[in-house]
Write a protein that holds these residues in place. Structure first.
Motif, mmCIF file in Angstrom:
data_model
loop_
_atom_site.group_PDB
_atom_site.id
_atom_site.type_symbol
_atom_site.label_atom_id
_atom_site.label_comp_id
_atom_site.label_asym_id
_atom_site.label_seq_id
_atom_site.Cartn_x
_atom_site.Cartn_y
_atom_site.Cartn_z
ATOM 1 N N PRO A 123 5.258 9.072 1.629
ATOM 2 C CA PRO A 123 6.355 8.369 2.166
ATOM 3 C C PRO A 123 6.915 6.834 3.036
ATOM 4 O O PRO A 123 7.610 6.026 2.747
ATOM 5 N N ALA A 124 5.609 5.830 2.877
ATOM 6 C CA ALA A 124 4.938 5.061 3.316
ATOM 7 C C ALA A 124 5.111 4.507 2.121
ATOM 8 O O ALA A 124 5.120 3.166 2.907
ATOM 9 N N VAL A 125 4.799 4.457 0.900
ATOM 10 C CA VAL A 125 5.257 3.845 0.068
ATOM 11 C C VAL A 125 6.552 3.712 -0.699
ATOM 12 O O VAL A 125 8.026 4.399 -0.251
ATOM 13 N N ASP A 126 6.947 2.220 -0.503
ATOM 14 C CA ASP A 126 8.246 1.645 -0.382
ATOM 15 C C ASP A 126 9.101 1.485 -2.881
ATOM 16 O O ASP A 126 9.404 1.916 -3.219
ATOM 17 N N ILE A 127 6.866 1.284 -3.599
ATOM 18 C CA ILE A 127 7.136 0.954 -4.666
ATOM 19 C C ILE A 127 6.218 1.186 -5.024
ATOM 20 O O ILE A 127 5.079 1.293 -4.733
ATOM 21 N N ASP A 155 -8.689 8.406 -5.641
ATOM 22 C CA ASP A 155 -9.650 8.255 -6.108
ATOM 23 C C ASP A 155 -8.925 8.039 -7.540
ATOM 24 O O ASP A 155 -9.454 6.875 -8.756
ATOM 25 N N ALA A 156 -7.471 7.834 -7.114
ATOM 26 C CA ALA A 156 -7.250 6.729 -8.532
ATOM 27 C C ALA A 156 -6.327 6.207 -8.365
ATOM 28 O O ALA A 156 -4.623 5.888 -8.579
ATOM 29 N N ARG A 157 -5.900 4.765 -6.962
ATOM 30 C CA ARG A 157 -4.865 5.000 -6.391
ATOM 31 C C ARG A 157 -5.249 3.443 -5.271
ATOM 32 O O ARG A 157 -6.157 3.656 -4.613
ATOM 33 N N LEU A 158 -4.557 2.547 -5.301
ATOM 34 C CA LEU A 158 -4.868 1.356 -4.236
ATOM 35 C C LEU A 158 -3.396 1.412 -3.828
ATOM 36 O O LEU A 158 -2.261 1.105 -4.284
ATOM 37 N N ARG A 159 -3.622 0.652 -2.538
ATOM 38 C CA ARG A 159 -2.483 -0.518 -2.227
ATOM 39 C C ARG A 159 -2.664 -1.883 -2.180
ATOM 40 O O ARG A 159 -4.259 -3.179 -2.120
ATOM 41 N N ALA A 160 -1.620 -2.108 -2.571
ATOM 42 C CA ALA A 160 -1.615 -3.177 -3.180
ATOM 43 C C ALA A 160 -1.627 -4.177 -2.302
ATOM 44 O O ALA A 160 -1.054 -4.167 -1.558
ATOM 45 N N LEU A 161 -2.847 -5.334 -2.674
ATOM 46 C CA LEU A 161 -2.503 -6.398 -0.952
ATOM 47 C C LEU A 161 -2.083 -8.067 -1.776
ATOM 48 O O LEU A 161 -1.758 -8.860 -0.950
ATOM 49 N N ALA A 188 14.596 0.775 -1.532
ATOM 50 C CA ALA A 188 13.324 -0.496 -1.597
ATOM 51 C C ALA A 188 13.991 -1.533 -2.629
ATOM 52 O O ALA A 188 14.226 -2.331 -2.501
ATOM 53 N N LEU A 189 14.137 -1.050 -3.339
ATOM 54 C CA LEU A 189 15.301 -2.045 -4.626
ATOM 55 C C LEU A 189 15.919 -2.421 -3.515
ATOM 56 O O LEU A 189 16.188 -3.893 -4.535
ATOM 57 N N ARG A 210 7.440 -11.293 -3.774
ATOM 58 C CA ARG A 210 8.284 -11.347 -2.837
ATOM 59 C C ARG A 210 8.989 -9.660 -2.258
ATOM 60 O O ARG A 210 8.576 -10.258 -1.189
ATOM 61 N N ALA A 211 8.015 -8.991 -2.377
ATOM 62 C CA ALA A 211 8.004 -7.458 -2.193
ATOM 63 C C ALA A 211 6.639 -7.515 -0.870
ATOM 64 O O ALA A 211 6.827 -7.437 0.331
ATOM 65 N N LEU A 212 5.922 -8.084 -1.414
ATOM 66 C CA LEU A 212 4.094 -8.091 -0.594
ATOM 67 C C LEU A 212 4.621 -9.044 0.807
ATOM 68 O O LEU A 212 4.460 -8.825 1.260
ATOM 69 N N GLU A 213 5.356 -10.155 0.198
ATOM 70 C CA GLU A 213 5.888 -11.056 1.266
ATOM 71 C C GLU A 213 6.837 -10.634 2.261
ATOM 72 O O GLU A 213 6.745 -11.033 3.680
ATOM 73 N N ALA A 214 7.498 -9.315 2.377
ATOM 74 C CA ALA A 214 8.396 -9.623 2.686
ATOM 75 C C ALA A 214 7.892 -7.780 3.780
ATOM 76 O O ALA A 214 8.739 -7.340 4.561
ATOM 77 N N GLY A 215 6.576 -7.796 3.406
ATOM 78 C CA GLY A 215 6.234 -6.581 3.946
ATOM 79 C C GLY A 215 6.195 -5.475 3.532
ATOM 80 O O GLY A 215 5.974 -4.147 4.079
ATOM 81 N N MET A 216 6.670 -5.184 2.594
ATOM 82 C CA MET A 216 7.403 -4.125 1.734
ATOM 83 C C MET A 216 5.473 -3.406 1.240
ATOM 84 O O MET A 216 4.552 -4.069 0.808
ATOM 85 N N ARG A 217 5.511 -2.237 1.551
ATOM 86 C CA ARG A 217 4.165 -1.301 0.534
ATOM 87 C C ARG A 217 4.393 -1.213 -1.057
ATOM 88 O O ARG A 217 4.940 -0.392 -1.487
ATOM 89 N N ILE A 218 3.031 -1.911 -1.849
ATOM 90 C CA ILE A 218 3.583 -1.325 -3.683
ATOM 91 C C ILE A 218 1.959 -0.606 -3.215
ATOM 92 O O ILE A 218 1.079 -0.882 -3.367
#
Length: 245
Positions: A123-127, A155-161, A188-189, A210-218
Motif C-alpha cells: 500500500p505504500a507504492v503509488d506507481i 527478490d525481484a523488486r526495487l524501490r526506484a531512486l 496517484a495518476l 516528475r513523480a519522484l521529485e514530488a515524493g511519490m513512490r515508484i
C-alpha cells in the motif's frame, strides 16, 4: 484472474517523427495497435481500451473488436491522455488501478503486463513499473536505453531512486533497463497529471522523474526480458519477424 477494478489503457497517436503512422503499420496483416490490444486482453487483468485522438486508429481497433475512447488532440503525454480516458470510461470512479501500456509494444508478453500490478500489493507504492537486467555494454551506454537506479526491496523488486539515460549506477553490479509500462493507483495518476513538469524530468526527458521529485513512490518489478518497442523501420522489421515466427 480478471481484476474488475483494473483498467488497461493504450494511448495511441499518429504523430511519431521517426515512424509516421506507427499505430497502423502492418504486422502480419494486422495493425500494430491491434497486436498490443490483443496482448493486453490476453493478460486477463481487467477492461482494456485504446485511447486515441485519431479516427483512423479508432476505426482499426473497432474493426478488430476492440474498445476505443476518443480523447483530445492536445495532450502533452500518454499519461494525460489516459487520465482523460479514465474520466470518460469510469465516471462513477469504480476503477482503482490504471495501467498505461504503450501502443508500440507488439511483442510484449501478456504475463509481463500482469506483472506490473504486483508492486501495488504494497500500500505504500503509488506507481509500479518494470525493468530487466542489462547484459551488454551497448545497453549500459546507450542513452536511448533508460536505466532505473533503485534499492532492493524484494527478490525481484526495487524501490526506484532515479531514472536516467546515463550509464548508472557506477561500479560493479547489475544495471536495469527500464520498461515503459506503468500501473497507477487512481489517486496517484490524478496527482501526477496535476503536477507541473519538473526540472529533472525536463533535463532527462523522462516523465516519471516528475513523480519522484514530488515524493511519490515508484516500485519496479524485475522481469526476465525487455519487450522491444517499435521506433524505427528496423524495429518494425524485427517485430514482423518475431510475430511471424
Amino acid at each position: 484472474m480478471t481484476a474488475p477494478r483494473t483498467l488497461v489503457l493504450i494511448p495511441a497517436r499518429m504523430a511519431a517523427t521517426r515512424l509516421p503512422g506507427k499505430p497502423l503499420l502492418d504486422i502480419g496483416g494486422v495493425p500494430m495497435i491491434v497486436h498490443v490490444l490483443r496482448r493486453a486482453l490476453a493478460a486477463n487483468i481487467g477492461r482494456v481500451a485504446v485511447a486515441t485522438d485519431t479516427p483512423a486508429i479508432a476505426d482499426a481497433v473497432r474493426v478488430h473488436g476492440g474498445e476505443v475512447v476518443m480523447t483530445r488532440a492536445d495532450h502533452p503525454s500518454g499519461s494525460d491522455r489516459i487520465h482523460e480516458a479514465l474520466q470518460t470510461l469510469d465516471p462513477d470512479r469504480s476503477i482503482e488501478t490504471v495501467i498505461n501500456l504503450q501502443g508500440d509494444f507488439p511483442t510484449i508478453r501478456p504475463e509481463q503486463i500482469g506483472a506490473v500490478l504486483q508492486p501495488l500489493d504494497d500500500p505504500a507504492v503509488d506507481i509500479a513499473t518494470l525493468a530487466a537486467e542489462i547484459h551488454t555494454e551497448e545497453e549500459s551506454t546507450n542513452p536511448n536505453v533508460v536505466k532505473v537506479v533503485g534499492s532492493k526491496v524484494g527478490d525481484a523488486r526495487l524501490r526506484a531512486l532515479y531514472f536516467t539515460r546515463a550509464t548508472a549506477p557506477w561500479g560493479d553490479g547489475p544495471r536495469y533497463h527500464h520498461i515503459g509500462l506503468y500501473a497507477y493507483r487512481r489517486a496517484a495518476l490524478e496527482r501526477f497529471v496535476a503536477l507541473p513538469p519538473s526540472p529533472l524530468e525536463q533535463r532527462e526527458k523522462l516523465e516519471q522523474l516528475r513523480a519522484l521529485e514530488a515524493g511519490m513512490r515508484i516500485d519496479v518489478g524485475i522481469v526476465g526480458s525487455v519487450p522491444r518497442g517499435v521506433d524505427t523501420p528496423a524495429d518494425l522489421e524485427t517485430a514482423r519477424r518475431a510475430l511471424a515466427g
